[in-house]
Write an enzyme that holds these catalytic residues in place. Structure first.
Site, PDB file in Angstrom:
ATOM      1  N   ASP A   9      15.875 -37.666  17.074  1.00 16.01           N
ATOM      2  CA  ASP A   9      16.050 -37.666  18.529  1.00 16.01           C
ATOM      3  C   ASP A   9      16.360 -36.253  19.007  1.00 16.01           C
ATOM      4  O   ASP A   9      17.419 -35.986  19.597  1.00 16.01           O
ATOM      5  CB  ASP A   9      17.168 -38.643  18.916  1.00 16.01           C
ATOM      6  CG  ASP A   9      16.843 -40.071  18.501  1.00 16.01           C
ATOM      7  OD1 ASP A   9      15.650 -40.430  18.508  1.00 16.01           O
ATOM      8  OD2 ASP A   9      17.777 -40.819  18.162  1.00 16.01           O
ATOM      9  N   LYS A  58       9.337 -49.582  20.066  1.00 17.43           N
ATOM     10  CA  LYS A  58       9.762 -50.898  20.558  1.00 17.43           C
ATOM     11  C   LYS A  58       8.626 -51.536  21.354  1.00 17.43           C
ATOM     12  O   LYS A  58       8.766 -51.887  22.520  1.00 17.43           O
ATOM     13  CB  LYS A  58      11.046 -50.795  21.372  1.00 17.43           C
ATOM     14  CG  LYS A  58      12.242 -50.412  20.522  1.00 17.43           C
ATOM     15  CD  LYS A  58      13.514 -50.361  21.327  1.00 17.43           C
ATOM     16  CE  LYS A  58      14.678 -49.912  20.475  1.00 17.43           C
ATOM     17  NZ  LYS A  58      14.600 -48.487  20.079  1.00 17.43           N
ATOM     18  N   ALA A  60       6.078 -53.759  23.102  1.00 13.82           N
ATOM     19  CA  ALA A  60       6.227 -55.044  23.791  1.00 13.82           C
ATOM     20  C   ALA A  60       5.029 -55.225  24.718  1.00 13.82           C
ATOM     21  O   ALA A  60       5.073 -54.835  25.879  1.00 13.82           O
ATOM     22  CB  ALA A  60       7.532 -55.073  24.572  1.00 13.82           C
ATOM     23  N   GLN A 157      27.474 -44.332  17.454  1.00 17.20           N
ATOM     24  CA  GLN A 157      27.570 -45.657  18.056  1.00 17.20           C
ATOM     25  C   GLN A 157      28.616 -46.542  17.376  1.00 17.20           C
ATOM     26  O   GLN A 157      28.686 -47.741  17.646  1.00 17.20           O
ATOM     27  CB  GLN A 157      26.208 -46.343  18.057  1.00 17.20           C
ATOM     28  CG  GLN A 157      25.217 -45.625  18.964  1.00 17.20           C
ATOM     29  CD  GLN A 157      23.913 -46.386  19.060  1.00 17.20           C
ATOM     30  OE1 GLN A 157      23.895 -47.585  19.310  1.00 17.20           O
ATOM     31  NE2 GLN A 157      22.818 -45.691  18.837  1.00 17.20           N
ATOM     32  N   ARG A 160      30.065 -47.142  10.521  1.00 17.96           N
ATOM     33  CA  ARG A 160      30.528 -46.207   9.496  1.00 17.96           C
ATOM     34  C   ARG A 160      29.454 -46.036   8.424  1.00 17.96           C
ATOM     35  O   ARG A 160      28.778 -46.995   8.065  1.00 17.96           O
ATOM     36  CB  ARG A 160      31.804 -46.727   8.858  1.00 17.96           C
ATOM     37  CG  ARG A 160      32.960 -46.829   9.820  1.00 17.96           C
ATOM     38  CD  ARG A 160      34.243 -47.199   9.065  1.00 17.96           C
ATOM     39  NE  ARG A 160      35.346 -47.406   9.960  1.00 17.96           N
ATOM     40  CZ  ARG A 160      36.071 -46.440  10.508  1.00 17.96           C
ATOM     41  NH1 ARG A 160      35.784 -45.189  10.249  1.00 17.96           N
ATOM     42  NH2 ARG A 160      37.090 -46.714  11.310  1.00 17.96           N
TER      43      ARG A 160
END
Length: 199
Positions: A9, A58, A60, A157, A160
């Site tokens: 990213d 993603k 769709a 986010q 761990r």
């Protein structure tokens, strides 16, 4: 090789630097919309020279459009593609397809993810949140070693390092946490994929 997929990213130049540095330390890389928009679809081929590439668009759409997109991405060098699970029963199928069944943040998937896992078949695997390892454990119990499980949500986010692997994931997907400090890859030393050796 650590059971880690690095989410690229970042901009194109940074992504290419990262893949050259991390190629022998991680299982692969994830490319999303941002990098594809900046680098064009050719970035998939560039990154695939350094390791496995999962393309996370993603997807769709109706089946014939979804299949066209998937085929183009695979032809460019990706091992696999992530599609939205809510497309069921009109999901594309095959060993190149990962199905997103639950996200790392609250969505309607929270209400249907288990039903999707029960109903979806003939795919490569499932995407489940690594910042919710208890759900990864439930999913692994449901699918056994029939499907791969890849888990984003590690680091920034809240997940761990190793948390999703301990509970059943094959690979954890990590972006910012590793990109900010590449030495953190060492935190996955000693972990092994639960069922599959390649993403």
């Amino acid at each position: 090789m650590n059971p880690l997929i690095v989410a690229l990213d970042v901009d194109v130049l940074r992504a290419l630097d990262l893949v050259k540095t991390l190629r022998d330390k991680v299982a692969g890389f994830k490319i999303g919309w941002d990098l594809v928009f900046e680098g064009g679809v050719s970035i998939i081929g560039e990154v695939s020279r350094y390791g496995n590439v999962i393309v996370d668009l993603k997807i769709a759409d109706v089946p014939h459009i979804a299949e066209k997109v998937i085929n183009k991405v695979i032809e460019r060098g990706a091992c696999c593609v992530i599609v939205h699970g809510f497309l069921h029963p009109s999901l594309p199928r095959g060993d190149k397809i990962y199905v997103l069944v639950k996200m790392t943040v609250p969505t309607l998937y929270d209400e249907i993810w288990e039903k999707l896992i029960e109903k979806v078949s003939n795919v490569r695997g499932f995407v489940l949140p690594g910042n919710q390892p208890e759900l990864v454990a439930r999913a692994r119990k449901m699918v056994g070693c029939s499907y791969r499980i890849i888990s984003p949500g590690i680091g920034a986010q809240g997940g761990r390092p190793g948390g999703a692997l301990r509970t059943g994931a094959d690979f954890e997907i990590v972006g910012r946490y590793v990109i900010e400090d590449q030495e953190r890859v060492r935190e996955w030393t000693g972990f092994k994929p639960r069922c599959f050796e390649t993403p």
